[in-house]
Design a protein around this motif. Structure first.
Motif, PDB file in Angstrom:
ATOM      1  N   PHE A 194       0.832  -1.210   0.000  1.00 35.29           N
ATOM      2  CA  PHE A 194       0.000   0.000   0.000  1.00 35.29           C
ATOM      3  C   PHE A 194       0.869   1.264   0.000  1.00 35.29           C
ATOM      4  O   PHE A 194       0.459   2.286  -0.561  1.00 35.29           O
ATOM      5  N   ILE A 225      -6.773   4.772   2.433  1.00 37.37           N
ATOM      6  CA  ILE A 225      -5.558   4.557   3.232  1.00 37.37           C
ATOM      7  C   ILE A 225      -4.842   5.888   3.469  1.00 37.37           C
ATOM      8  O   ILE A 225      -4.890   6.791   2.626  1.00 37.37           O
ATOM      9  N   SER A 244      -3.141   1.487  -9.462  1.00 38.28           N
ATOM     10  CA  SER A 244      -4.430   1.264  -8.798  1.00 38.28           C
ATOM     11  C   SER A 244      -5.455   2.123  -9.521  1.00 38.28           C
ATOM     12  O   SER A 244      -5.095   3.058 -10.241  1.00 38.28           O
ATOM     13  N   HIS A 256      -5.945   0.466   6.594  1.00 35.16           N
ATOM     14  CA  HIS A 256      -6.861   0.760   5.486  1.00 35.16           C
ATOM     15  C   HIS A 256      -8.290   0.572   5.955  1.00 35.16           C
ATOM     16  O   HIS A 256      -8.571  -0.247   6.837  1.00 35.16           O
ATOM     17  N   HIS A 279      -0.872  -2.354   6.436  1.00 37.56           N
ATOM     18  CA  HIS A 279      -0.858  -0.884   6.286  1.00 37.56           C
ATOM     19  C   HIS A 279      -2.315  -0.478   6.505  1.00 37.56           C
ATOM     20  O   HIS A 279      -3.202  -0.960   5.783  1.00 37.56           O
TER      21      HIS A 279
END
Ligand code: AMP
Ligand code: ZN
Length: 112
Positions: free
Chosen positions: A5, A41, A15, A98, A96
């Motif tokens: 991420f 995120i 993405s 999110h 990470h």
């Protein structure tokens, strides 16, 4: 750091972005669990909700402001669900922080 991420936030891994500013990014989940499913995120690496403290909690408030903006822009007037899995037994697979934001179907409760 080998964090997928962080790489998405840096634009090193592609993405489908729905929203971006200097602090956060929202992009489509690769394996959607609802007709609408994005991940929001922080660009800063925070491993999970268990690592939130007074030094970094402002970004969480910002993420919820962004979620409301996305809901309005995407016309999610029937509602949406926001979930953050924290730790292995809760189903966290990417370490990470999110927030899953899902909409477009009915959701059961309790989840899972
Ligand atoms: P969690 O299991 O709560 O940690 O959620 C991780 C989510 O990240 C899953 O829903 C995956 O489908 C999603 N995911 C993993 N890699 C990517 C990627 N490269 N692009 C978009 N979504 C991803
Ligand atoms: Zn990271």
């Amino acid at each position: 750091m080998d964090c997928i991420f962080c790489k998405i936030a840096a634009g090193e891994i592609p993405s489908t972005k729905v929203y971006e500013d200097d602090k956060v990014i929202a992009f489509n989940d690769l394996d959607p669990q609802a007709p609408f499913h994005v991940l929001i995120i922080p660009k800063e690496h925070i491993a999970s909700a268990a690592q939130i403290d007074e030094s970094n909690s402002a970004v969480v408030a910002h993420i919820f402001e962004v979620a409301a903006k996305i809901a309005s822009e995407q016309g999610l007037s029937d509602g949406f669900r926001i979930v953050s899995n924290c730790g292995e037994s809760a189903g966290q697979t990417v370490m990470h922080l999110h927030f899953h934001m899902m909409a477009g179907r009915d959701f059961g409760w309790p989840a899972g």
